[in-house]
Design an enzyme around this catalytic site. Sequence first.
Site, mmCIF file in Angstrom:
data_model
loop_
_atom_site.group_PDB
_atom_site.id
_atom_site.type_symbol
_atom_site.label_atom_id
_atom_site.label_comp_id
_atom_site.label_asym_id
_atom_site.label_seq_id
_atom_site.Cartn_x
_atom_site.Cartn_y
_atom_site.Cartn_z
ATOM 1 N N ASP A 87 0.862 -1.184 0.000
ATOM 2 C CA ASP A 87 0.000 0.000 0.000
ATOM 3 C C ASP A 87 0.898 1.235 0.000
ATOM 4 O OD1 ASP A 87 -1.769 -2.098 0.509
ATOM 5 O OD2 ASP A 87 -3.048 -0.881 1.817
ATOM 6 N N LYS A 124 -6.836 3.376 -3.438
ATOM 7 C CA LYS A 124 -7.250 3.363 -2.028
ATOM 8 C C LYS A 124 -7.447 4.798 -1.576
ATOM 9 C CE LYS A 124 -5.221 1.991 2.448
ATOM 10 N NZ LYS A 124 -4.117 1.271 3.107
ATOM 11 N N LYS A 179 -10.260 0.427 -2.544
ATOM 12 C CA LYS A 179 -10.192 0.168 -1.100
ATOM 13 C C LYS A 179 -10.441 1.451 -0.319
ATOM 14 C CE LYS A 179 -6.994 -1.256 2.574
ATOM 15 N NZ LYS A 179 -5.621 -1.690 2.888
#
Lengths: 321, 476
Positions: free
Chosen positions: A158, A221, A257
């Site tokens: 991430d 995300k 996400k």
Amino acid sequence: MSYGRPRVLPVGHFQDVVRDESSLRRFLHALPGVDQVGLEQRAAGLATRSIKKASKMWAIDTAISMIDLTTLEGSDTPGKVRTLAAKARRPDPGYPDVPAVAAVCVYPDMVETAVTQLSGTGIGVASVATAFPSGRSIREVKLADTRFAVEQGASEVDMVIDRGAFLSGRYWQVFEEIQAVKQACGDAHLKVILETGELAGYDAVRRASWLALLAGGDFIKTSTGKVSPAATLPVTQLMLQAVRDWHAATGEHRGVKPAGGIRTTKDAIKYLVTVHEVAGPDWLTPKLFRFGASSLLNDLLMQRRTQLEGHYSGQDYVTVD
Amino acid sequence: MTFEYAPAPESRDIAALKPSYRMFLDGEFVEGTGEPLKTLNPATEEVLTEVSTASIADVDKAVKAAHRAYDRVWSRMPGSERAKYLFRIARMIQERSRELAVLETLDNGKPIKESRDVDVPLAAAHFFHHAGWADKLAYAGYGPDPRPLGVAAQVIPWNFPLLMAAWKIAPALACGNTVVLKPAETTPLTALVLAEICQQADLPPGVVNILPGAGEIGAELVAHPEVHKVAFTGSTEVGKQIQETVAGTAKKLTLELGGKAANIVFDDAALDQAVEGIVNGIFFNQGHVCCAGSRLLVQESIAEELLERLQARIGTLRVGDPMDKNTDVGAINSAAQLARIRELTEIGDAEGAVRWTSSCPLPDKGYFFAPTVFSEVQQAMRIAQEEIFGPVLSVLTFRTPEEAIKKANNTPYGLSAGVWSEKGSRILWATQQLRAGVVWANTFNRFDPVSPFGGYQESGFGREGGRAGLEAYLNV
């Protein structure tokens, strides 16, 4: 259905867009605008869906299977990560049929511990990287951070985008950096954190989403969880539109996400409804939609018990991590 | 497994449906001397209840009662006192909002989420807004002491039964008039619950009278010599008849009639939100909306993409049981209206427009019509000209902004219009050119008691709501 993705952009798709700095800038600035009132009105409308009985049970289990169970604190210890991993494998000891979560998400130095705990379970280990959460460092450091996480065994990375570069219009720099991190990831999946709470408005979120998709992010995300506001329903709706449109243009599925601030079953269900009605049923899988959360899991477990047992249980009936 | 939404029906018991309803005359619920009518649930075709209707003699009684109440009480009462009654009615609508919403959905067929989130809250908002005006009429811009007119005869349609009653009654009462109102034949129930609220609020007898009945009772009411004001919302055809009836009398008239609104999408619009607005514009309340955005005018360069997105979005609309909280599009109000929609869409086919229909499943019984889009529509086609009053959208394209305005204005109607663009100057330019009473920019079907609503040409005249709406009920 296969969600495999090619290493490079499919030939013929957007090659002209990513040719150079000015073509990229022209493309991002020519994306259709986002009307704030309309976007938020639609999000509010989706939030009124009434999900009951069997569909609620299905939604709870689906949401559990989509969680990236997260701990990102300076005070994290190997013990805490082991606890988290145990919970990830079997969220509710009283009900072994509860699905496992999708992944655990930790800092790079905790990856090894998590990998040891989770090997062979199919549960992913995600690591934040690239000078998380601020992204304020030089590229060499960010790439080293990424490589370290992957070497330790992270299956997912991430990363955070350089918001400073993005906001000052240096899109090419952000693009190249995502590409470089992508390369450093090797086989690990890359989630690109836009930190929407720091981007100025919805138009910027749309641009950042497309930028990340063009650069090869497997997921986009919303947030690090360290900045407020974190994930919101309108922002997630907007990002789902981006992956839906990406799919329409290229045939590839990319994921979304939302992370941070999603704490209740009620909230999680609103997100699932949004996924279902905005992107479509294809996205209702942990391969394409994740929740970055920690306390959400316990609320889902409590609601699940309520559905099965017909009465509410308390905090003492779920495990505290 | 896929994400199926389990049925989430609102409870029918909340409507507190009674076996029979009576008309409200001079502060009492009394048996009308007309032929009783049975009102149906259009989603199931089952009889809901029986409603007694007014006869011609009852109309006379009601007008006389309204007259007495006007002379003896209501016109003499200080505005600050009238306001108290209106505030009380507004609060009671809020208190009984769930009951009213369920009853409205049963009687009308509209989805519960709309009656719950739009109709009932807006009805209360209209009473609140006008309650505030009652003692401030001197500041409305109609002179230092504007006077009421007398007895207002009001005839309302079936598409927003309670909301239209509130639109009509609240300003009339705030300005000091008394009311005889005829709800639509197919949807009399919520207006009669509103009558109950008036009674419980201790509104003096005769100030509000509600007479269910068919069209001839409405005709009798507006023709009554002791009526001073006529307000009608409904079809252009009936509006013309009323105008003939009222011609040559001293009666003041406002008409809110049909429409064929253009929703104009320029190529720089926020596309995803424009799609939402188009869907809301035509499928809100099954398209039973006089200001529905039934003609989509889209700029050529984005027409194909927009149509694709639109069809994908319409495919997600949930059509079915109006009582289900997840239903987006409910039942067509009556068999007659369903027949009219079918007839006009068949004409669309015959004229050569391209029909696309959502593949959503429809219930086996009840009056339902799947969301439908006609593309390649030309100005000369009847589906581009006539009001369909159903979930049917006609799509036309344009090349230049001038052409868009020309096509938008090329209609005998002129109630509403929509403009979609991210460019402020273009929105301002377009709204100045459009001949419509309401123009929405980057939104559609938004209502508020503060903003006046009304039309041009065959869409009627007079305004309802806001400061401008007071004029219709004052002697100015």
